[in-house]
Design a protein around this motif. Structure first.
Motif, PDB file in Angstrom:
ATOM      1  N   SER A 147       1.031  -1.201  -0.113  1.00  0.00           N
ATOM      2  CA  SER A 147       0.146  -0.023  -0.154  1.00  0.00           C
ATOM      3  C   SER A 147       0.775   1.119  -0.057  1.00  0.00           C
ATOM      4  O   SER A 147       0.395   2.390   0.400  1.00  0.00           O
ATOM      5  CB  SER A 147      -1.034   0.013   1.282  1.00  0.00           C
ATOM      6  N   ALA A 185      -4.018   0.907 -14.328  1.00  0.00           N
ATOM      7  CA  ALA A 185      -4.847   2.101 -13.756  1.00  0.00           C
ATOM      8  C   ALA A 185      -5.706   2.929 -14.546  1.00  0.00           C
ATOM      9  O   ALA A 185      -5.385   3.135 -15.540  1.00  0.00           O
ATOM     10  CB  ALA A 185      -3.586   3.235 -12.860  1.00  0.00           C
ATOM     11  N   GLU A 186      -6.665   3.173 -13.754  1.00  0.00           N
ATOM     12  CA  GLU A 186      -7.772   4.095 -14.583  1.00  0.00           C
ATOM     13  C   GLU A 186      -7.059   5.503 -14.828  1.00  0.00           C
ATOM     14  O   GLU A 186      -6.694   6.006 -13.592  1.00  0.00           O
ATOM     15  CB  GLU A 186      -9.158   4.039 -14.196  1.00  0.00           C
ATOM     16  N   PRO A 211      -7.436   9.300 -14.420  1.00  0.00           N
ATOM     17  CA  PRO A 211      -8.722  10.184 -14.039  1.00  0.00           C
ATOM     18  C   PRO A 211      -8.946  11.184 -15.045  1.00  0.00           C
ATOM     19  O   PRO A 211      -8.019  11.698 -16.030  1.00  0.00           O
ATOM     20  CB  PRO A 211      -8.046  10.985 -12.763  1.00  0.00           C
ATOM     21  N   ILE A 256       2.462   5.814  -7.923  1.00  0.00           N
ATOM     22  CA  ILE A 256       1.318   4.944  -7.928  1.00  0.00           C
ATOM     23  C   ILE A 256       1.402   4.186  -6.667  1.00  0.00           C
ATOM     24  O   ILE A 256       2.318   3.945  -6.064  1.00  0.00           O
ATOM     25  CB  ILE A 256       1.237   4.093  -9.177  1.00  0.00           C
ATOM     26  N   GLU A 260      -7.528  -5.887  -9.098  1.00  0.00           N
ATOM     27  CA  GLU A 260      -6.932  -4.635  -8.629  1.00  0.00           C
ATOM     28  C   GLU A 260      -6.514  -3.749  -9.795  1.00  0.00           C
ATOM     29  O   GLU A 260      -5.519  -4.345 -10.198  1.00  0.00           O
ATOM     30  CB  GLU A 260      -6.224  -4.920  -7.436  1.00  0.00           C
ATOM     31  N   SER A 287      -3.741   2.733  -8.499  1.00  0.00           N
ATOM     32  CA  SER A 287      -4.094   4.044  -8.129  1.00  0.00           C
ATOM     33  C   SER A 287      -3.190   5.147  -8.485  1.00  0.00           C
ATOM     34  O   SER A 287      -1.812   4.979  -8.065  1.00  0.00           O
ATOM     35  CB  SER A 287      -4.470   4.299  -6.754  1.00  0.00           C
TER      36      SER A 287
END
Length: 118
Positions: free
Chosen positions: A28, A83-84, A86, A99, A108, A111
């Protein structure tokens, strides 16, 4: 002789535990990576990674995703995560990012924390 054998086995066990804990890219904590490719509408669903194939409707609706490569801190291997992107963020191949990795095999996404530099 017996104590040398026990000491050697203990060292092997510790080395094995250390390699197990550092081999997994899941964490994380933010890492630095580079955009490898941009993925958008028009992609063949069968050719997508599982974490992107499950979001195929989003792709068709105009969402974009980035394939991001990074080197895990405890390894010389390069890992690719997805990752999407934004809305409003402009990325291209070679863009450096901070990230939080995700594991595509567990559906998953990574981010994106922030873009680094220009």
């Amino acid at each position: 002789m017996k104590s040398y054998l026990q000491w050697g086995l203990a060292c092997l066990a510790l080395a094995g535990l250390a390699s197990c804990s550092s081999a997994s890219p899941e964490n994380s904590h933010p890492v630095y990576g580079t955009v490898w490719r941009i993925i958008g509408a028009g992609e063949d669903q069968a050719a997508l990674e599982p974490c992107l194939a499950s979001r195929f409707a989003q792709l068709q609706a105009g969402s974009k995703f980035a394939a991001i490569r990074y080197r895990h801190w405890a390894s010389h291997f390069v890992t690719t995560v997805f990752a999407e992107i934004p809305e409003g963020m402009e990325l291209r191949k070679g863009t450096r990012l901070e990230i939080v990795p995700g594991e595509c095999g567990k559906n998953e996404l990574a981010s994106i924390v922030r873009q680094i530099g220009d």
